[in-house]
Write a protein that holds these residues in place. Structure first.
Motif, PDB file in Angstrom:
ATOM      1  N   PRO A  27       4.253   3.916   7.939  1.00 10.83           N
ATOM      2  CA  PRO A  27       5.073   3.458   9.051  1.00 10.83           C
ATOM      3  C   PRO A  27       4.219   2.622  10.013  1.00 10.83           C
ATOM      4  O   PRO A  27       3.066   2.971  10.280  1.00 10.83           O
ATOM      5  CB  PRO A  27       5.545   4.750   9.721  1.00 10.83           C
ATOM      6  N   LEU A  28       4.796   1.540  10.480  1.00 11.20           N
ATOM      7  CA  LEU A  28       4.029   0.697  11.389  1.00 11.20           C
ATOM      8  C   LEU A  28       4.114   1.252  12.799  1.00 11.20           C
ATOM      9  O   LEU A  28       5.148   1.782  13.196  1.00 11.20           O
ATOM     10  CB  LEU A  28       4.602  -0.726  11.363  1.00 11.20           C
ATOM     11  N   PRO A  29       3.024   1.143  13.561  1.00 17.41           N
ATOM     12  CA  PRO A  29       3.085   1.618  14.941  1.00 17.41           C
ATOM     13  C   PRO A  29       4.074   0.779  15.744  1.00 17.41           C
ATOM     14  O   PRO A  29       4.318  -0.377  15.412  1.00 17.41           O
ATOM     15  CB  PRO A  29       1.656   1.396  15.450  1.00 17.41           C
ATOM     16  N   ASP A  30       4.627   1.373  16.799  1.00 18.20           N
ATOM     17  CA  ASP A  30       5.548   0.624  17.647  1.00 18.20           C
ATOM     18  C   ASP A  30       4.781  -0.493  18.348  1.00 18.20           C
ATOM     19  O   ASP A  30       3.563  -0.481  18.401  1.00 18.20           O
ATOM     20  CB  ASP A  30       6.166   1.552  18.707  1.00 18.20           C
ATOM     21  N   ALA A  31       5.528  -1.420  18.898  1.00 28.54           N
ATOM     22  CA  ALA A  31       4.881  -2.491  19.663  1.00 28.54           C
ATOM     23  C   ALA A  31       4.040  -1.857  20.770  1.00 28.54           C
ATOM     24  O   ALA A  31       4.342  -0.762  21.237  1.00 28.54           O
ATOM     25  CB  ALA A  31       5.951  -3.395  20.253  1.00 28.54           C
ATOM     26  N   TYR A  68       1.322 -11.281  21.719  1.00 31.50           N
ATOM     27  CA  TYR A  68       1.672 -12.189  20.630  1.00 31.50           C
ATOM     28  C   TYR A  68       0.765 -11.937  19.415  1.00 31.50           C
ATOM     29  O   TYR A  68       1.235 -11.806  18.286  1.00 31.50           O
ATOM     30  CB  TYR A  68       1.525 -13.640  21.111  1.00 31.50           C
ATOM     31  N   LEU A  69      -0.558 -11.811  19.688  1.00 28.85           N
ATOM     32  CA  LEU A  69      -1.491 -11.597  18.576  1.00 28.85           C
ATOM     33  C   LEU A  69      -1.232 -10.248  17.900  1.00 28.85           C
ATOM     34  O   LEU A  69      -1.294 -10.137  16.678  1.00 28.85           O
ATOM     35  CB  LEU A  69      -2.943 -11.674  19.072  1.00 28.85           C
ATOM     36  N   ALA A  70      -0.914  -9.235  18.699  1.00 27.46           N
ATOM     37  CA  ALA A  70      -0.624  -7.914  18.127  1.00 27.46           C
ATOM     38  C   ALA A  70       0.617  -7.994  17.241  1.00 27.46           C
ATOM     39  O   ALA A  70       0.671  -7.414  16.158  1.00 27.46           O
ATOM     40  CB  ALA A  70      -0.423  -6.899  19.255  1.00 27.46           C
ATOM     41  N   ALA A  71       1.609  -8.756  17.719  1.00 30.81           N
ATOM     42  CA  ALA A  71       2.840  -8.910  16.925  1.00 30.81           C
ATOM     43  C   ALA A  71       2.539  -9.625  15.610  1.00 30.81           C
ATOM     44  O   ALA A  71       3.068  -9.274  14.554  1.00 30.81           O
ATOM     45  CB  ALA A  71       3.888  -9.686  17.734  1.00 30.81           C
ATOM     46  N   ARG A  72       1.670 -10.641  15.689  1.00 34.94           N
ATOM     47  CA  ARG A  72       1.285 -11.364  14.458  1.00 34.94           C
ATOM     48  C   ARG A  72       0.593 -10.430  13.473  1.00 34.94           C
ATOM     49  O   ARG A  72       0.832 -10.492  12.273  1.00 34.94           O
ATOM     50  CB  ARG A  72       0.335 -12.533  14.801  1.00 34.94           C
ATOM     51  N   ARG A  73      -0.305  -9.554  14.023  1.00 33.64           N
ATOM     52  CA  ARG A  73      -1.029  -8.621  13.147  1.00 33.64           C
ATOM     53  C   ARG A  73      -0.055  -7.676  12.458  1.00 33.64           C
ATOM     54  O   ARG A  73      -0.161  -7.393  11.272  1.00 33.64           O
ATOM     55  CB  ARG A  73      -2.052  -7.809  13.955  1.00 33.64           C
ATOM     56  N   ARG A  74       0.934  -7.187  13.256  1.00 39.50           N
ATOM     57  CA  ARG A  74       1.931  -6.263  12.692  1.00 39.50           C
ATOM     58  C   ARG A  74       2.722  -6.956  11.586  1.00 39.50           C
ATOM     59  O   ARG A  74       2.957  -6.411  10.518  1.00 39.50           O
ATOM     60  CB  ARG A  74       2.919  -5.817  13.788  1.00 39.50           C
ATOM     61  N   GLU A  75       3.108  -8.202  11.861  1.00 40.64           N
ATOM     62  CA  GLU A  75       3.919  -8.951  10.900  1.00 40.64           C
ATOM     63  C   GLU A  75       3.131  -9.176   9.610  1.00 40.64           C
ATOM     64  O   GLU A  75       3.633  -9.040   8.512  1.00 40.64           O
ATOM     65  CB  GLU A  75       4.330 -10.285  11.544  1.00 40.64           C
ATOM     66  N   ARG A  76       1.835  -9.496   9.784  1.00 39.48           N
ATOM     67  CA  ARG A  76       0.994  -9.747   8.619  1.00 39.48           C
ATOM     68  C   ARG A  76       0.845  -8.475   7.779  1.00 39.48           C
ATOM     69  O   ARG A  76       0.928  -8.501   6.559  1.00 39.48           O
ATOM     70  CB  ARG A  76      -0.382 -10.240   9.091  1.00 39.48           C
ATOM     71  N   ARG A  77       0.664  -7.348   8.477  1.00 41.10           N
ATOM     72  CA  ARG A  77       0.509  -6.082   7.754  1.00 41.10           C
ATOM     73  C   ARG A  77       1.789  -5.739   7.004  1.00 41.10           C
ATOM     74  O   ARG A  77       1.774  -5.296   5.862  1.00 41.10           O
ATOM     75  CB  ARG A  77       0.179  -4.971   8.766  1.00 41.10           C
ATOM     76  N   ARG A  78       2.907  -5.976   7.699  1.00 39.63           N
ATOM     77  CA  ARG A  78       4.186  -5.668   7.078  1.00 39.63           C
ATOM     78  C   ARG A  78       4.408  -6.573   5.860  1.00 39.63           C
ATOM     79  O   ARG A  78       4.896  -6.142   4.821  1.00 39.63           O
ATOM     80  CB  ARG A  78       5.308  -5.899   8.097  1.00 39.63           C
TER      81      ARG A  78
END
Lengths: 75, 228
Positions: free
Chosen positions: B123-127, B138-148
């Motif tokens: 499960p991905l961590p929440d924002a 923005y960078l954290a969101a990009r990292r999450r998207e890349r991991r997903r």
């Protein structure tokens, strides 16, 4: 997107054979992007991609139908 | 007034004649610093239809056979003249040089994953709302998207099975069942038969997910700007 461009695009996508769809994805949606000069400003690329993804889904169903038909024909 | 229709960037001079382009126009090389572009002079933009798409792809494939490294340019890219082209390529020179080095002697396979859904690794961590500024968020969101995008049980199985053949990878998650993802794999030229047979071997590990491969393609997905 202008109606004329949309019609032309639909003509491309309506010939939905899987190889053509792959071609649309690669040729239209990928490649070196030279900012501001891609004529596909006329066919907002995100929109092309959404439609493309939708039709690729249809292509999968089409292929599965053909596969099951072939399997039935063999049995 | 004619304009320049662009087909591809080459890593070096081609080994044979360039031939004709989409409109039957003779192709020519345009040198921009250390970059070589293949272009044709056309009176107007080509029509957007299946024949033009096929002709563009056929031209890029023919060029790929005559040179070690080719970067396809997106369909229907036109510029006014050579100096406009030089002006547009100059800011991207470093990135384009790196991309040409990456694709040299290589080609692309495209893998579409179909099914109901992929099994995400964890499960991905929440924002992270506590991050200080919009840039960090923005960078954290990009990292999450890349991991997903990259992390799923099925993709891990594919990487285990195909890993030795894959030089580089681009992934797009669609999550529009049945189309789940497109994986673009850069492989050595001539390795596509081994790629397909390796894929057949691991198909059973993908559970309900179906993987369909096409290729080899010129390296369309490995051009700068192709996939964010």
């Amino acid at each position: 997107m202008k109606p004329k461009a949309r019609r032309r695009l639909r003509n491309v996508l309506d010939e939905a054979d899987a190889s053509l769809l792959d071609l649309v994805d690669h040729v239209l949606n990928k490649g070196v992007v030279i900012e501001g000069e891609v004529l596909l400003g006329l066919a907002n690329v995100d929109l092309v991609y959404l439609r493309l993804a939708a039709v690729l889904c249809a292509a999968d169903r089409l292929e599965r139908t053909n596969e099951s038909r072939r399997r039935r024909a063999r049995s | 007034m004619s304009r320049l229709y662009l087909y591809a960037l080459l890593g070096g001079p081609p080994s044979g004649p360039l031939g004709a382009g989409l409109a039957g126009e003779p192709l020519r090389l345009v040198r921009c610093g250390d970059l070589l572009a293949v272009a044709g002079d056309v009176p107007k933009a080509p029509s957007i239809d299946a024949a033009s798409l096929r002709a563009h792809d056929a031209t890029v494939r023919r060029l790929a056979e005559m040179v070690e490294a080719v970067l396809p340019i997106r369909f229907c890219t036109l510029v006014d003249d050579e100096s406009a082209l030089a002006g547009l390529l100059e800011p991207q020179r470093a990135g384009l040089g790196e991309a040409l080095a990456l694709v040299a002697g290589r080609e692309q396979m495209t893998l579409r994953l179909y099914g109901e859904g992929l099994h995400d690794d964890a499960p991905l961590p929440d924002a992270e709302p506590s991050l200080p500024g919009p840039g960090a968020r923005y960078l954290a969101a990009r990292r999450r998207e890349r991991r997903r995008a990259h992390g799923s049980r099925e993709m891990a199985a594919l990487r285990r099975g195909l890993g030795a053949l894959i030089v580089d990878e681009r992934v797009e998650r669609h999550d529009m069942p049945p189309l789940l993802a497109s994986l673009y794999h850069l492989i050595e030229r001539g390795a596509s038969a081994r790629y397909l047979s390796a894929l057949e071997t691991i198909a059973g590990e993908l559970g309900a997910v179906r993987a369909r491969a096409t290729g080899p393609w010129p390296p369309y997905a490995f051009a700068p700007g192709a996939i964010p």
